[in-house]
Design a protein around this motif. Structure first.
Motif, PDB file in Angstrom:
ATOM      1  N   LEU A  72       0.655  -1.636   0.188  1.00 48.92           N
ATOM      2  CA  LEU A  72      -0.010   0.193   0.140  1.00 48.92           C
ATOM      3  C   LEU A  72       1.062   1.241  -0.209  1.00 48.92           C
ATOM      4  N   ARG A  73      -0.152   2.647   0.268  1.00 49.79           N
ATOM      5  CA  ARG A  73       1.558   3.660   0.035  1.00 49.79           C
ATOM      6  C   ARG A  73       2.033   3.707   0.863  1.00 49.79           C
ATOM      7  N   GLY A  74       3.037   3.913   0.958  1.00 51.64           N
ATOM      8  CA  GLY A  74       4.251   4.259   1.642  1.00 51.64           C
ATOM      9  C   GLY A  74       5.086   2.956   2.010  1.00 51.64           C
ATOM     10  N   GLY A  75       4.203   2.234   1.275  1.00 49.80           N
ATOM     11  CA  GLY A  75       5.659   1.036   1.398  1.00 49.80           C
ATOM     12  C   GLY A  75       5.098  -0.085   2.449  1.00 49.80           C
ATOM     13  N   GLU A  76       4.539   0.245   3.350  1.00 51.36           N
ATOM     14  CA  GLU A  76       3.176  -0.393   3.958  1.00 51.36           C
ATOM     15  C   GLU A  76       2.849  -1.898   2.905  1.00 51.36           C
ATOM     16  N   TRP A  77       2.716  -2.622   4.021  1.00 54.50           N
ATOM     17  CA  TRP A  77       2.090  -4.275   2.970  1.00 54.50           C
ATOM     18  C   TRP A  77       0.894  -4.896   3.921  1.00 54.50           C
ATOM     19  N   LEU A  78      -0.206  -5.498   3.230  1.00 55.26           N
ATOM     20  CA  LEU A  78      -0.960  -6.204   3.917  1.00 55.26           C
ATOM     21  C   LEU A  78      -0.857  -7.423   3.293  1.00 55.26           C
ATOM     22  N   GLY A  79      -0.508  -8.601   4.497  1.00 55.12           N
ATOM     23  CA  GLY A  79       0.007 -10.216   3.971  1.00 55.12           C
ATOM     24  C   GLY A  79      -1.274 -10.824   4.548  1.00 55.12           C
ATOM     25  N   PRO A  80      -0.586 -12.382   3.879  1.00 51.04           N
ATOM     26  CA  PRO A  80      -1.837 -13.444   5.020  1.00 51.04           C
ATOM     27  C   PRO A  80      -0.998 -13.457   6.580  1.00 51.04           C
ATOM     28  N   GLY A  81       0.032 -13.052   7.282  1.00 49.20           N
ATOM     29  CA  GLY A  81       0.509 -13.221   8.376  1.00 49.20           C
ATOM     30  C   GLY A  81      -0.589 -11.824   9.249  1.00 49.20           C
ATOM     31  N   LYS A  82      -0.912 -10.949   8.425  1.00 50.38           N
ATOM     32  CA  LYS A  82      -1.086  -9.784   9.469  1.00 50.38           C
ATOM     33  C   LYS A  82      -2.694  -9.945   9.154  1.00 50.38           C
ATOM     34  N   ALA A  83      -3.213 -10.900   8.125  1.00 53.02           N
ATOM     35  CA  ALA A  83      -4.383 -10.901   8.347  1.00 53.02           C
ATOM     36  C   ALA A  83      -5.210 -12.439   8.790  1.00 53.02           C
ATOM     37  N   ASP A  84      -3.964 -13.616   9.537  1.00 52.27           N
ATOM     38  CA  ASP A  84      -4.607 -14.172  10.242  1.00 52.27           C
ATOM     39  C   ASP A  84      -3.965 -13.425  11.954  1.00 52.27           C
ATOM     40  N   LEU A  85      -3.390 -12.602  11.896  1.00 49.52           N
ATOM     41  CA  LEU A  85      -3.764 -11.936  12.971  1.00 49.52           C
ATOM     42  C   LEU A  85      -5.034 -11.200  13.454  1.00 49.52           C
ATOM     43  N   LEU A  86      -5.265 -10.466  12.510  1.00 55.02           N
ATOM     44  CA  LEU A  86      -6.374  -9.896  12.346  1.00 55.02           C
ATOM     45  C   LEU A  86      -7.483 -10.527  12.435  1.00 55.02           C
ATOM     46  N   GLU A  87      -7.673 -11.743  12.021  1.00 57.28           N
ATOM     47  CA  GLU A  87      -8.850 -13.024  12.332  1.00 57.28           C
ATOM     48  C   GLU A  87      -8.587 -13.635  13.689  1.00 57.28           C
ATOM     49  N   GLY A  88      -6.954 -13.587  13.955  1.00 62.47           N
ATOM     50  CA  GLY A  88      -7.147 -14.169  15.251  1.00 62.47           C
ATOM     51  C   GLY A  88      -7.579 -13.031  16.824  1.00 62.47           C
ATOM     52  N   ILE A  89      -7.309 -11.825  16.592  1.00 58.84           N
ATOM     53  CA  ILE A  89      -8.220 -10.945  17.368  1.00 58.84           C
ATOM     54  C   ILE A  89      -9.807 -11.168  17.213  1.00 58.84           C
ATOM     55  N   ALA A  90     -10.282 -10.922  16.292  1.00 57.53           N
ATOM     56  CA  ALA A  90     -11.723 -11.348  15.888  1.00 57.53           C
ATOM     57  C   ALA A  90     -12.142 -12.459  16.498  1.00 57.53           C
ATOM     58  N   ARG A 137       5.545  -8.333  19.303  1.00 55.09           N
ATOM     59  CA  ARG A 137       5.933  -8.294  18.378  1.00 55.09           C
ATOM     60  C   ARG A 137       4.392  -8.622  17.396  1.00 55.09           C
ATOM     61  N   ALA A 138       3.034  -9.097  18.351  1.00 55.74           N
ATOM     62  CA  ALA A 138       1.438  -9.080  17.856  1.00 55.74           C
ATOM     63  C   ALA A 138       1.494  -7.302  17.949  1.00 55.74           C
ATOM     64  N   TRP A 139       1.418  -6.611  19.032  1.00 55.30           N
ATOM     65  CA  TRP A 139       1.235  -5.488  19.256  1.00 55.30           C
ATOM     66  C   TRP A 139       1.928  -3.885  18.218  1.00 55.30           C
ATOM     67  N   GLY A 140       3.041  -4.851  18.023  1.00 58.49           N
ATOM     68  CA  GLY A 140       3.903  -3.704  16.968  1.00 58.49           C
ATOM     69  C   GLY A 140       3.123  -3.874  15.491  1.00 58.49           C
ATOM     70  N   LEU A 141       3.300  -5.151  15.388  1.00 60.37           N
ATOM     71  CA  LEU A 141       1.932  -5.608  13.912  1.00 60.37           C
ATOM     72  C   LEU A 141       0.520  -4.737  13.951  1.00 60.37           C
ATOM     73  N   VAL A 142       0.443  -4.619  14.542  1.00 54.40           N
ATOM     74  CA  VAL A 142      -1.231  -4.230  15.298  1.00 54.40           C
ATOM     75  C   VAL A 142      -1.068  -2.471  15.083  1.00 54.40           C
ATOM     76  N   GLU A 143      -0.284  -2.134  15.685  1.00 54.30           N
ATOM     77  CA  GLU A 143       0.945  -0.287  15.394  1.00 54.30           C
ATOM     78  C   GLU A 143       0.323  -0.198  14.070  1.00 54.30           C
ATOM     79  N   VAL A 144       0.966  -1.192  13.418  1.00 57.68           N
ATOM     80  CA  VAL A 144       1.403  -0.655  11.868  1.00 57.68           C
ATOM     81  C   VAL A 144       0.159  -0.764  10.668  1.00 57.68           C
ATOM     82  N   LEU A 145      -0.684  -1.886  11.072  1.00 56.59           N
ATOM     83  CA  LEU A 145      -1.926  -2.142  10.962  1.00 56.59           C
ATOM     84  C   LEU A 145      -2.479  -0.911  11.416  1.00 56.59           C
ATOM     85  N   ASN A 146      -2.769  -0.748  12.090  1.00 59.58           N
ATOM     86  CA  ASN A 146      -4.314   0.754  12.901  1.00 59.58           C
ATOM     87  C   ASN A 146      -3.052   1.945  11.767  1.00 59.58           C
ATOM     88  N   GLY A 147      -1.961   2.170  11.738  1.00 58.73           N
ATOM     89  CA  GLY A 147      -1.714   3.550  10.992  1.00 58.73           C
ATOM     90  C   GLY A 147      -1.466   3.213   9.513  1.00 58.73           C
TER      91      GLY A 147
END
Length: 121
Positions: free
Chosen positions: A15-33, A51-61
């Motif tokens: 995505l914009r800014g070079g951040e990316w969404l992939g299977p691991g981040k999607a799995d983390l979101l699914e796990g939180i849900a 690590r999980a909190w760091g990824l959530v911060e990235v996703l939220n941004g």
């Protein structure tokens, strides 16, 4: 089913800014849900709490609105859940994954035929 004899197609969206969404981040979101907890979702993925909190911060941004809402608290008082935007992002990503797999089934089958190596005795 991906593995030794089955191919796996991984979708990574930059995505914009070079951040990316992939299977691991999607799995983390699914796990939180599913668990209501960033910590529990991370543990399911054999990921540290940090690590999980760091990824959530990235996703939220990455998006206009946060994907995960969390509340602090001691044992039994904290928690996390996907926001409406978080549910939408996860749903769209999973749909994109499914579409990518179905759109490339024939090509994957052809590639797999080219990788078949007969027994060499």
């Amino acid at each position: 089913m991906a593995g030794k004899d089955h191919p796996e197609l991984k979708l990574r969206l930059t995505l914009r800014g070079g951040e990316w969404l992939g299977p691991g981040k999607a799995d983390l979101l699914e796990g939180i849900a599913e668990t209501g907890s960033i910590s529990a979702a991370g543990k399911r993925m054999k990921m540290s709490y940090k690590r999980a909190w760091g990824l959530v911060e990235v996703l939220n941004g990455m998006f206009r609105e946060p994907l995960v809402a969390s509340s602090r608290g001691g044992a039994g008082h904290g928690g996390a859940e996907l926001t409406e935007t978080g549910h939408a992002v996860l749903r769209l990503y999973r749909r994109m994954q499914a579409n990518a797999v179905s759109a490339t089934e024939a090509e994957i089958a052809q590639l797999m035929q080219l990788t078949d190596i007969p027994d060499r005795k």
